[in-house]
Enzyme design. Sequence first.
Site, PDB file in Angstrom:
ATOM      1  N   ASP A  27     -42.854  72.357 -11.454  1.00  9.15           N
ATOM      2  CA  ASP A  27     -42.979  72.426 -10.007  1.00  9.15           C
ATOM      3  C   ASP A  27     -42.091  73.574  -9.512  1.00  9.15           C
ATOM      4  O   ASP A  27     -41.210  74.035 -10.250  1.00  9.15           O
ATOM      5  CB  ASP A  27     -42.505  71.074  -9.445  1.00  9.15           C
ATOM      6  CG  ASP A  27     -42.393  71.061  -7.936  1.00  9.15           C
ATOM      7  OD1 ASP A  27     -43.347  71.454  -7.261  1.00  9.15           O
ATOM      8  OD2 ASP A  27     -41.317  70.663  -7.434  1.00  9.15           O
ATOM      9  N   ASP A  43     -40.771  74.152  -5.607  1.00  4.47           N
ATOM     10  CA  ASP A  43     -39.802  73.805  -4.563  1.00  4.47           C
ATOM     11  C   ASP A  43     -38.875  72.668  -4.998  1.00  4.47           C
ATOM     12  O   ASP A  43     -39.343  71.634  -5.479  1.00  4.47           O
ATOM     13  CB  ASP A  43     -40.533  73.390  -3.273  1.00  4.47           C
ATOM     14  CG  ASP A  43     -41.292  74.553  -2.637  1.00  4.47           C
ATOM     15  OD1 ASP A  43     -40.846  75.694  -2.793  1.00  4.47           O
ATOM     16  OD2 ASP A  43     -42.321  74.309  -1.991  1.00  4.47           O
TER      17      ASP A  43
END
Length: 274
Positions: free
Chosen positions: A71, A73
């Site tokens: 991922d 953020d």
Amino acid sequence: MKTLVLHSLETSVVKKLALELRGEIEVRKSHFRIHTKKDFDIENFRFSNNFDLNIFDNNFDYQNIKLMVSDMDSTLITVETIDEVAKEVGLKDEISLITEEAMQGHLDFTESFNKRLSILKGVSNSSFESVYNKKVEFSPGAKKLINYFKSNQIRTAVVSGGLRFFAEKLQSQLGIDNCRANNVEIINQSITGNVIGNVIDAKEKAKYIDELCDQYKLKNDQVIAIGDGANDIEMMKVAGLSVAYHAKPILKQYCDIQINYGSLASLIDFFEYA
């Protein structure tokens, strides 16, 4: 025989744990391992200690991992980029609340993304560049981990429920092999509020892992997935090895490894040869 990984070289701590577990201590380059025949609940140990502890699964072939999917953020970088764009244009309060609800799993991700995008309608995309230059910082250990994987012929990918602009910048800066994120429509340098293609929600992230496995002729158990929020749950389920990095409680239930205190480089402890 069970193996407990202590992601630290604190001698007093490892001695105390080894005594409690009647275990044997193994010293590695940047961590300790305790081998024990005693049964234990790792959650109890995590609760009573403020450092990272994990189980080294002796039945899993860590050396067979060939792809890392992370991922973006609050995982590879320290911020939520869409929140930072909102902050830049004075819309922080409206948007960050929706982001948090979605990450905790209290709000459907696609609905939350569309909602946030509609609030940003009309905002100039020049704010993206400004946010990237001023606000985006790599998470501790991100660079080291990516470089480690690259030097060991492990492919890398970033998949994000955020904006493609940031994911592509990050991909280029860290030398990541693959990237997928939300493609938002920009007309006359302004956000229209529309998404081009599918919103990258939890199911799309899992689908991306399957696509990459097809592309590289890999099995799912050769993939390590890293994330921090509810939108990462489905990819955790399909990956051979799943990592919750400074994660929301909902995600931790689905992960093999938890990094709650240390840096992303702590993951190297699982791949280090004896």
